[in-house]
Design a protein around this motif. Structure first.
Motif, PDB file in Angstrom:
ATOM      1  N   ALA A   1       7.236  -3.446  12.747  1.00  0.00           N
ATOM      2  CA  ALA A   1       5.949  -3.891  12.218  1.00  0.00           C
ATOM      3  C   ALA A   1       5.603  -3.195  10.911  1.00  0.00           C
ATOM      4  O   ALA A   1       4.838  -3.735  10.092  1.00  0.00           O
ATOM      5  N   LEU A   2       6.161  -2.021  10.683  1.00  0.00           N
ATOM      6  CA  LEU A   2       5.857  -1.287   9.457  1.00  0.00           C
ATOM      7  C   LEU A   2       6.415  -1.975   8.219  1.00  0.00           C
ATOM      8  O   LEU A   2       5.912  -1.779   7.109  1.00  0.00           O
ATOM      9  N   LEU A   3       7.438  -2.798   8.388  1.00  0.00           N
ATOM     10  CA  LEU A   3       8.018  -3.491   7.245  1.00  0.00           C
ATOM     11  C   LEU A   3       7.050  -4.516   6.657  1.00  0.00           C
ATOM     12  O   LEU A   3       7.239  -4.978   5.530  1.00  0.00           O
ATOM     13  N   ALA A   4       6.006  -4.862   7.392  1.00  0.00           N
ATOM     14  CA  ALA A   4       4.998  -5.786   6.870  1.00  0.00           C
ATOM     15  C   ALA A   4       4.225  -5.176   5.698  1.00  0.00           C
ATOM     16  O   ALA A   4       3.591  -5.907   4.932  1.00  0.00           O
ATOM     17  N   HIS A   5       4.288  -3.852   5.559  1.00  0.00           N
ATOM     18  CA  HIS A   5       3.615  -3.193   4.438  1.00  0.00           C
ATOM     19  C   HIS A   5       4.399  -3.361   3.136  1.00  0.00           C
ATOM     20  O   HIS A   5       3.869  -3.062   2.062  1.00  0.00           O
ATOM     21  N   CYS A   6       5.645  -3.794   3.223  1.00  0.00           N
ATOM     22  CA  CYS A   6       6.505  -3.866   2.040  1.00  0.00           C
ATOM     23  C   CYS A   6       6.239  -5.129   1.221  1.00  0.00           C
ATOM     24  O   CYS A   6       5.716  -6.130   1.733  1.00  0.00           O
ATOM     25  N   ARG A   7       6.642  -5.090  -0.026  1.00  0.00           N
ATOM     26  CA  ARG A   7       6.576  -6.283  -0.872  1.00  0.00           C
ATOM     27  C   ARG A   7       7.544  -7.342  -0.345  1.00  0.00           C
ATOM     28  O   ARG A   7       8.564  -7.001   0.280  1.00  0.00           O
ATOM     29  N   PRO A   8       7.282  -8.615  -0.614  1.00  0.00           N
ATOM     30  CA  PRO A   8       8.181  -9.669  -0.126  1.00  0.00           C
ATOM     31  C   PRO A   8       9.606  -9.553  -0.655  1.00  0.00           C
ATOM     32  O   PRO A   8      10.553  -9.976   0.004  1.00  0.00           O
ATOM     33  N   ASP A   9       9.765  -8.975  -1.860  1.00  0.00           N
ATOM     34  CA  ASP A   9      11.092  -8.904  -2.473  1.00  0.00           C
ATOM     35  C   ASP A   9      11.850  -7.620  -2.143  1.00  0.00           C
ATOM     36  O   ASP A   9      12.928  -7.377  -2.683  1.00  0.00           O
ATOM     37  N   VAL A  10      11.312  -6.801  -1.243  1.00  0.00           N
ATOM     38  CA  VAL A  10      11.971  -5.535  -0.936  1.00  0.00           C
ATOM     39  C   VAL A  10      13.316  -5.782  -0.254  1.00  0.00           C
ATOM     40  O   VAL A  10      13.489  -6.748   0.502  1.00  0.00           O
ATOM     41  N   VAL A  11      14.285  -4.941  -0.549  1.00  0.00           N
ATOM     42  CA  VAL A  11      15.585  -4.992   0.118  1.00  0.00           C
ATOM     43  C   VAL A  11      15.487  -4.183   1.404  1.00  0.00           C
ATOM     44  O   VAL A  11      15.142  -3.002   1.373  1.00  0.00           O
ATOM     45  N   ARG A  12      15.766  -4.817   2.539  1.00  0.00           N
ATOM     46  CA  ARG A  12      15.661  -4.155   3.837  1.00  0.00           C
ATOM     47  C   ARG A  12      17.057  -3.941   4.409  1.00  0.00           C
ATOM     48  O   ARG A  12      17.825  -4.894   4.547  1.00  0.00           O
ATOM     49  N   ILE A  13      17.371  -2.704   4.766  1.00  0.00           N
ATOM     50  CA  ILE A  13      18.694  -2.380   5.293  1.00  0.00           C
ATOM     51  C   ILE A  13      18.521  -1.596   6.595  1.00  0.00           C
ATOM     52  O   ILE A  13      17.962  -0.502   6.605  1.00  0.00           O
TER      53      ILE A  13
END
Length: 275
Positions: free
Chosen positions: A57-69
């Motif tokens: 759920a914390l990834l919702a704080h990120c920008r839409p274009d963030v690279v998630r690994i």
């Protein structure tokens, strides 16, 4: 860089400045327990490299274009080895990106944050640490167990129940000697019987209160308490899963009975652990 991580990585981009890495503590599981500073780092990140124990759920704080690994680890299964994680952090920072390494709990408490910090410093990459709520304090708060108490516990020790194969065994004599200290064992579910036996063999009373807290602070939290002499049997019979913390000490007697089930003896069935 490992092939599976390469698939998720953004292509190198020219940059006139070096990137920066933030080692961010995500807290013990409840996404609301991350710090405001940690949220701000996520909002500014170009790349987020995250663990399994960090709430998605914390990834919702990120920008839409963030690279998630995802580099999540499970018992006996590491999706990306530690050296591979170092390589990912270094590669993205050298490409000029702001990188958040999102780690469950606190980066510096059994989170290998120290290893990652050293690897980055050796490469001349700036790194900042944003602390998080570690599992010991999170699970204690979620079950009403004070880790210290003026009348019962003047100190607390945080201990990794699992050790590297070549590591020296714990100093069980020292751990069992101080009756005014709370012991908190991380990653302890599969080692519960061993922990109980060693503490009793080295002098800690089998009537010492113990709590096992699984998935603490989350909607999946389950907790049970018993006596040290029954720890191994209760761990086998109660339906608990990792991550699971073991808390040993007189403060466990103060646990909220609405949150922590009580197993009275080896012969009695273990009650359903509260939600």
């Amino acid at each position: 860089m490992p092939p599976d991580a390469m698939m998720n990585a953004a292509p190198p981009m020219p940059s006139g400045h070096a990137g920066h890495v933030w080692l961010v503590g995500a807290g013990p599981g409840d996404p609301d327990l991350i710090t405001v500073k940690g949220v701000r780092a996520l909002q500014a990140a170009d790349v987020v490299i995250y663990d399994r124990l960090a709430s998605a759920a914390l990834l919702a704080h990120c920008r839409p274009d963030v690279v998630r690994i995802s580099v999540g680890k499970r018992a006996g299964l590491h999706s990306v080895p530690q050296d591979g994680i170092h390589a990912l952090l270094i590669a993205h920072a050298r490409a000029g990106r702001n990188v958040v390494r999102l780690k469950g709990g606190d980066p510096f408490i059994f989170g290998r944050g120290g290893e990652e910090m050293i690897a980055l410093r050796r490469q001349g990459i700036p790194v900042s640490i944003i602390p998080g709520v570690t599992a010991a304090s999170g699970c204690a708060a979620a079950t009403g167990i004070p880790l210290t108490h003026r009348d019962l516990a003047g100190g607390v020790s945080l201990i990794a129940a699992h050790r590297q194969e070549d590591a020296r065994d714990l100093d069980w004599t020292a751990l069992a000697a101080d009756r005014q200290r709370t012991l908190v064992f991380y990653m302890g579910l599969s080692r519960a019987e061993h922990v109980g036996m060693e503490l009793m063999l080295h002098g800690l009373s089998g009537t010492t209160p113990v709590a096992l807290v699984a998935c603490g602070t989350t909607s999946k939290q389950r907790a049970v308490r018993c006596l040290l002499a029954d720890l191994g049997a209760v761990a086998r019979r109660c339906d608990l899963v990792s991550p699971c913390l073991i808390v040993v000490g007189q403060v466990v007697a103060l646990a909220d009975p609405a949150l922590v089930a009580w197993a009275r003896s080896r012969q009695e069935p273990v009650p359903a652990c509260p939600v």
